[in-house]
Motif scaffolding. Sequence first.
Motif, PDB file in Angstrom:
ATOM      1  N   GLU A 199      61.215  10.035  52.679  1.00 30.93           N
ATOM      2  CA  GLU A 199      61.089  11.405  53.004  1.00 30.93           C
ATOM      3  C   GLU A 199      61.832  11.885  53.887  1.00 30.93           C
ATOM      4  N   SER A 200      61.928  13.100  53.999  1.00 28.97           N
ATOM      5  CA  SER A 200      62.637  13.852  55.102  1.00 28.97           C
ATOM      6  C   SER A 200      62.294  13.758  56.588  1.00 28.97           C
ATOM      7  N   SER A 201      60.826  13.596  56.659  1.00 33.99           N
ATOM      8  CA  SER A 201      60.291  13.246  58.008  1.00 33.99           C
ATOM      9  C   SER A 201      60.580  12.062  58.466  1.00 33.99           C
ATOM     10  N   GLY A 202      60.459  10.900  57.531  1.00 36.54           N
ATOM     11  CA  GLY A 202      60.760   9.635  57.660  1.00 36.54           C
ATOM     12  C   GLY A 202      62.108   9.383  57.995  1.00 36.54           C
ATOM     13  N   ASP A 203      63.136  10.118  57.311  1.00 35.59           N
ATOM     14  CA  ASP A 203      64.379   9.986  57.579  1.00 35.59           C
ATOM     15  C   ASP A 203      64.881  10.350  59.087  1.00 35.59           C
ATOM     16  N   HIS A 257      53.311  10.069  68.869  1.00 34.64           N
ATOM     17  CA  HIS A 257      53.863  10.847  67.683  1.00 34.64           C
ATOM     18  C   HIS A 257      55.275  11.508  67.863  1.00 34.64           C
ATOM     19  N   PRO A 258      56.101  11.063  67.031  1.00 27.38           N
ATOM     20  CA  PRO A 258      57.641  11.289  67.432  1.00 27.38           C
ATOM     21  C   PRO A 258      57.794  12.716  67.548  1.00 27.38           C
ATOM     22  N   SER A 259      57.005  13.697  66.860  1.00 30.13           N
ATOM     23  CA  SER A 259      57.330  14.948  66.916  1.00 30.13           C
ATOM     24  C   SER A 259      57.165  15.526  68.329  1.00 30.13           C
ATOM     25  N   THR A 313      54.279  17.161  58.186  1.00 31.14           N
ATOM     26  CA  THR A 313      54.738  17.243  59.608  1.00 31.14           C
ATOM     27  C   THR A 313      55.029  18.560  59.992  1.00 31.14           C
ATOM     28  N   ALA A 314      55.370  19.424  59.297  1.00 30.09           N
ATOM     29  CA  ALA A 314      56.170  20.769  59.599  1.00 30.09           C
ATOM     30  C   ALA A 314      54.939  21.651  60.337  1.00 30.09           C
ATOM     31  N   GLY A 340      45.507  19.933  56.569  1.00 26.84           N
ATOM     32  CA  GLY A 340      46.644  20.494  57.609  1.00 26.84           C
ATOM     33  C   GLY A 340      46.426  19.423  58.796  1.00 26.84           C
ATOM     34  N   LEU A 341      47.405  18.786  59.606  1.00 23.11           N
ATOM     35  CA  LEU A 341      47.342  17.936  60.731  1.00 23.11           C
ATOM     36  C   LEU A 341      46.728  18.619  61.932  1.00 23.11           C
TER      37      LEU A 341
END
Length: 390
Positions: A16-20, A167-169, A276-277, A312-313
């Motif tokens: 997925e996009s976030s994993g990429d 968390h990477p974000s 993630t967004a 929602g996170l």
Amino acid sequence: MTHFLKSYTVLFSAGESSGDQHAANMFLELKQRCPALRGIGMGGSKMRQAGIDVRYDSAGIGVIGLVEILKHYGEIRRALNLLKQIIVDEKPDLLVCVDYKEFNLKLARFAKSQGVKVLFYVSPQVWAWRPGRVVTYGKAIDMMAVIFPFETQYYEAENVPVRYVGHPSVDKVHPQRSRAEDFELFALDPNRPVVGLLPGSRGNEIKRILPVMLAAAAKLAAQRPELQFVLPQADSISDAVLVEHLANIAVAIHIVKQQPYDAIQCCDAVMTTSGTASLEIALLGVPMVIVYRLAAFSYWLGKRLVKIPFIGLPNIIAGKAIVKELIQEQLTAENLAVEILQLLGDGDYRQRCLSELQAVKHQLGDGGGSKNMAELALEMLNGQIADQDR
């Protein structure tokens, strides 16, 4: 920083996009510590830009929900078989599975059977549903790297090796410019409010959610003509897909490519898909409404499996509803418009939301996720995992 001269091959699997993005950031940190290290695997543009040899582009298989997965089953199967063949032919020193849970569980089991060490990055949500998966994953991996501090307890209880890496974000969610500079660059008026539209990074999300967001934008523009709208375009969504949806929309939508955090920091309120967004928006301190819609059967099944009240996170981390969620039949243009108007116009409501989002950011700590992942991977490659992790 410890440097290693030995050459290693690391196989990354991100669907997925976030994993990429997570895999790309981790690989860049790894290369700083081990310049001879080689990265191969499945992913997208971010991994490719980081220098990983992407053997399978995951853009077409980043789907969720039982119905969606069944539709893409053939392609998903081909991707899995290709990665299995890479394991057999190239015998990587380490497999890093990034999210994409069920696919990567199958791949991890196979890698383990071939004697390849497995590091799983981003835990399945065992705190939300099927806690028994802790044991299942424990048998298929050598280490689980979790991104929320409360997740470690679930693995420790079953003696599964686990490490909280952050968390990477927290590290990557930083605008490149000032808000004033972005307003000028994106041709936005700093004296008029801005509403963001984040319809997701998967094709099926765009199909189900973007039309509702655009209809809400039309309603908002009719009531508040001074509003401006921006849409940060996910790398995995093509121009053609967006053009198709925007063709018959009277409202002006500013499309922003490859600069999501700069676009979001310009916003006074955002409508976003869950995932993630929503966490990234929380880290940027922008009030939001979280939305989602699945195929009817996928939603029916999910309702019976998921054991927590939120999707929602920000709400999950806070343990309460700090952000409005509009799910399935609740997701209408009218409901979306009403919530955005309240976030823009009700000062007390807006301030409560901002305060709660700040508390979520504080809970996530200071970051360092990608660096911690790189250090953990090198420990595994060199057989240096500490006793407490075994």
